[in-house]
Design an enzyme around this catalytic site. Structure first.
Site, PDB file in Angstrom:
ATOM      1  N   ASP A   1      47.112  40.335  41.882  1.00  0.00           N
ATOM      2  CA  ASP A   1      46.021  39.605  41.241  1.00  0.00           C
ATOM      3  C   ASP A   1      46.135  39.806  39.733  1.00  0.00           C
ATOM      4  O   ASP A   1      45.530  40.706  39.163  1.00  0.00           O
ATOM      5  CB  ASP A   1      44.675  40.109  41.765  1.00  0.00           C
ATOM      6  CG  ASP A   1      43.515  39.289  41.261  1.00  0.00           C
ATOM      7  OD1 ASP A   1      43.723  38.084  41.004  1.00  0.00           O
ATOM      8  OD2 ASP A   1      42.405  39.827  41.128  1.00  0.00           O
TER       9      ASP A   1
ATOM     10  N   GLN B   1      38.709  39.507  30.467  1.00  0.00           N
ATOM     11  CA  GLN B   1      37.807  40.014  31.507  1.00  0.00           C
ATOM     12  C   GLN B   1      36.715  40.908  30.924  1.00  0.00           C
ATOM     13  O   GLN B   1      35.539  40.809  31.308  1.00  0.00           O
ATOM     14  CB  GLN B   1      38.621  40.790  32.545  1.00  0.00           C
ATOM     15  CG  GLN B   1      37.784  41.400  33.667  1.00  0.00           C
ATOM     16  CD  GLN B   1      38.627  42.258  34.605  1.00  0.00           C
ATOM     17  OE1 GLN B   1      39.834  42.385  34.440  1.00  0.00           O
ATOM     18  NE2 GLN B   1      37.980  42.851  35.593  1.00  0.00           N
TER      19      GLN B   1
ATOM     20  N   TYR C   1      36.933  45.051  45.727  1.00  0.00           N
ATOM     21  CA  TYR C   1      37.014  46.117  44.711  1.00  0.00           C
ATOM     22  C   TYR C   1      36.844  47.425  45.480  1.00  0.00           C
ATOM     23  O   TYR C   1      35.872  48.131  45.300  1.00  0.00           O
ATOM     24  CB  TYR C   1      35.877  45.882  43.701  1.00  0.00           C
ATOM     25  CG  TYR C   1      35.857  46.720  42.453  1.00  0.00           C
ATOM     26  CD1 TYR C   1      36.976  46.886  41.658  1.00  0.00           C
ATOM     27  CD2 TYR C   1      34.665  47.314  42.040  1.00  0.00           C
ATOM     28  CE1 TYR C   1      36.920  47.628  40.481  1.00  0.00           C
ATOM     29  CE2 TYR C   1      34.580  48.045  40.873  1.00  0.00           C
ATOM     30  CZ  TYR C   1      35.717  48.207  40.093  1.00  0.00           C
ATOM     31  OH  TYR C   1      35.651  48.939  38.925  1.00  0.00           O
TER      32      TYR C   1
ATOM     33  N   TYR D   1      32.881  39.510  31.803  1.00  0.00           N
ATOM     34  CA  TYR D   1      32.494  39.867  33.175  1.00  0.00           C
ATOM     35  C   TYR D   1      31.019  40.185  33.356  1.00  0.00           C
ATOM     36  O   TYR D   1      30.512  40.154  34.485  1.00  0.00           O
ATOM     37  CB  TYR D   1      33.362  41.022  33.690  1.00  0.00           C
ATOM     38  CG  TYR D   1      32.923  42.404  33.294  1.00  0.00           C
ATOM     39  CD1 TYR D   1      32.229  43.227  34.184  1.00  0.00           C
ATOM     40  CD2 TYR D   1      33.226  42.917  32.037  1.00  0.00           C
ATOM     41  CE1 TYR D   1      31.849  44.501  33.838  1.00  0.00           C
ATOM     42  CE2 TYR D   1      32.848  44.189  31.680  1.00  0.00           C
ATOM     43  CZ  TYR D   1      32.165  44.991  32.583  1.00  0.00           C
ATOM     44  OH  TYR D   1      31.791  46.251  32.229  1.00  0.00           O
TER      45      TYR D   1
ATOM     46  N   GLU E   1      47.763  44.916  45.076  1.00  0.00           N
ATOM     47  CA  GLU E   1      46.823  44.689  46.173  1.00  0.00           C
ATOM     48  C   GLU E   1      47.564  44.279  47.444  1.00  0.00           C
ATOM     49  O   GLU E   1      48.733  43.888  47.409  1.00  0.00           O
ATOM     50  CB  GLU E   1      45.815  43.592  45.805  1.00  0.00           C
ATOM     51  CG  GLU E   1      45.051  43.852  44.506  1.00  0.00           C
ATOM     52  CD  GLU E   1      43.900  42.879  44.287  1.00  0.00           C
ATOM     53  OE1 GLU E   1      43.437  42.282  45.287  1.00  0.00           O
ATOM     54  OE2 GLU E   1      43.469  42.724  43.134  1.00  0.00           O
TER      55      GLU E   1
ATOM     56  N   HIS F   1      40.342  53.535  41.910  1.00  0.00           N
ATOM     57  CA  HIS F   1      40.406  52.488  40.885  1.00  0.00           C
ATOM     58  C   HIS F   1      39.033  52.236  40.274  1.00  0.00           C
ATOM     59  O   HIS F   1      38.894  52.169  39.042  1.00  0.00           O
ATOM     60  CB  HIS F   1      40.935  51.195  41.503  1.00  0.00           C
ATOM     61  CG  HIS F   1      40.917  50.028  40.563  1.00  0.00           C
ATOM     62  ND1 HIS F   1      41.720  49.952  39.447  1.00  0.00           N
ATOM     63  CD2 HIS F   1      40.173  48.875  40.569  1.00  0.00           C
ATOM     64  CE1 HIS F   1      41.482  48.816  38.806  1.00  0.00           C
ATOM     65  NE2 HIS F   1      40.545  48.149  39.464  1.00  0.00           N
TER      66      HIS F   1
END
Length: 417
Positions: A236, A243, A124, A247, A204, A129
């Protein structure tokens, strides 16, 4: 370039690049190949002719389902093979001129997953982002969590659902919070089970581990490059609504593990040497085990497009660059192993979504549509906030400087209902 070499002038692949992959063609079973123009050089066939016999590269490693055994020979051998191929292709009097059977057309070949992925970790590592997501899901004034600037955040993903470019992906189902109250169900946090309505891509890059490390022995940032064989483009896929509900507290699970797509050609780190650049300044200063010297980022231009069903007009929705990454690959690998975690050849470590500083460089629909509030208009006039059934997402990556061009090809995937 010598005229006999079967290279189309508009190809992404050059004699400098020579990426490795696994292909099959006609009656030939899977084997190692090198992309060269619109052709594939069949390394198993070249090996059978004896061209690699003096390089400590057994012929059997080229007649294989994956690159793992070849990569495990070590960089001195894999680099020697790549250099031998460069010499064979650029020599006007090359003996390969008498062996056209060692070339296959890419258009007539089937590409396969390049490596047997034992373990997969997703990071990450884009500050843009992470900041964007923090603004949307948490406090805009404190978008980054306290640990983010101190370590490369990551999680262990699912290796079994990594597929090669061109493999269709089915829309996943899971628990989500309804966007409006459900009749007969009280409470704001009561989930329903349904297909994901917020299916997303994540732009990615990923790197392939090329050298094993024993359990209990960390890999330093200075040693990291010796353990990295090469890179691929990585999508991904993410179900944002699944999510978002799942998460906390342990991170991504069903919202991520239903599928990830990789490009079929692995570009070696040696081919990327001309494209090294400095990364963003890291503040505050990192802990000693994460410190490094030299340029560890790479100037690789990235592009994402969406092609709707029954329409061949694709729309570019993102143009980003790998150089934006806050945490570089050496830091990611050093952090991953600082506790003694061992690495194996073929393990895949992905960067996390790569977003730039401007809206046109965001690396996910979550950011591009700002969580569905800013629809994107495609070339056919339809709009998207997330990915719809039968949409095809295509990612491309190219590095270019001073007449040297290195292409990664593309990774594409179509979403099925």
């Amino acid at each position: 370039m010598n005229s006999w070499i079967p290279i189309s002038p508009d190809s992404h692949f050059t004699i400098h690049n020579l990426p490795f992959g696994i292909f099959s063609a006609g009656r030939k079973k899977t084997r190692l190949g090198i992309a060269i123009g619109d052709q594939i050089l069949d390394l198993a066939a070249v090996a059978e002719l004896g061209f690699f016999d003096d390089l400590a590269a057994p012929r059997k490693v080229f007649d294989n389902d994956f690159l793992n055994d070849f990569i495990a020979l070590g960089k001195p051998v894999t680099n020697a093979v790549r250099l031998r191929v460069q010499n064979l292709l650029s020599d006007e009097n090359s003996p390969l001129k008498n062996h056209p059977e060692v070339f296959e057309k890419q258009s007539e070949a089937v590409m396969h997953l390049p490596v047997r992925v034992g373990d997969y970790t997703d990071f990450y590592s884009s500050i843009e982002h992470a900041t964007n997501v923090g603004k949307m899901f948490r406090d805009p004034a404190n978008a980054l969590l306290p640990n983010w600037r101190h370590l490369p955040v990551g999680y262990h993903g699912r290796a079994s659902s990594i597929v090669v470019s061109g493999t269709d992906i089915r829309r996943p189902s899971g628990q989500v919070l309804p966007t409006r109250p459900t009749a007969g169900r009280e409470g704001a946090d009561v989930p329903v089970f349904q297909k994901s309505a917020r299916l997303d891509f994540e732009l990615e890059m990923a790197f392939v581990i090329g050298k094993e490390s024993p359990l209990g022995q960390p890999i330093s940032t200075a040693e990291a490059e010796d353990h990295i064989f090469g890179m691929v483009i990585f999508n991904d896929w993410s179900a944002r609504d699944i999510q978002q509900w799942e998460y906390v507290p342990l991170g991504p699970f069903l919202g991520k593990n239903f599928g990830s797509s990789v490009s079929p050609w692995v570009v070696t780190m040696e081919a990327l040497e001309p494209f090294r650049v400095a990364g963003p300044e890291q503040q505050p200063a990192v802990l000693p085990y994460l410190s490094f010297s030299g340029n560890k980022n790479y100037d690789i231009a990235l592009k994402v497009s969406i092609t709707p069903p029954q329409n061949d007009s694709e729309t570019v929705v993102s143009r980003s660059n790998f150089k934006f990454m806050y945490w570089n690959m050496c830091q990611q690998l050093a952090h991953h192993t600082v506790n003694g975690c061992n690495m194996r050849v073929g393990d895949l470590l992905a960067s996390g979504t790569i977003s730039g500083p401007t809206e046109d460089s965001f690396g996910s629909m979550l950011e591009i549509s700002w969580m569905g509030t800013k629809p994107v208009t495609l070339a056919d006039g339809t709009t998207r906030t997330f990915i719809l059934d039968n949409d095809t997402v295509t990612m491309q990556a190219v590095a270019e400087k001073d007449g040297v061009r290195v292409g990664f090809g593309e990774v594409l995937g179509k979403i099925l209902s």
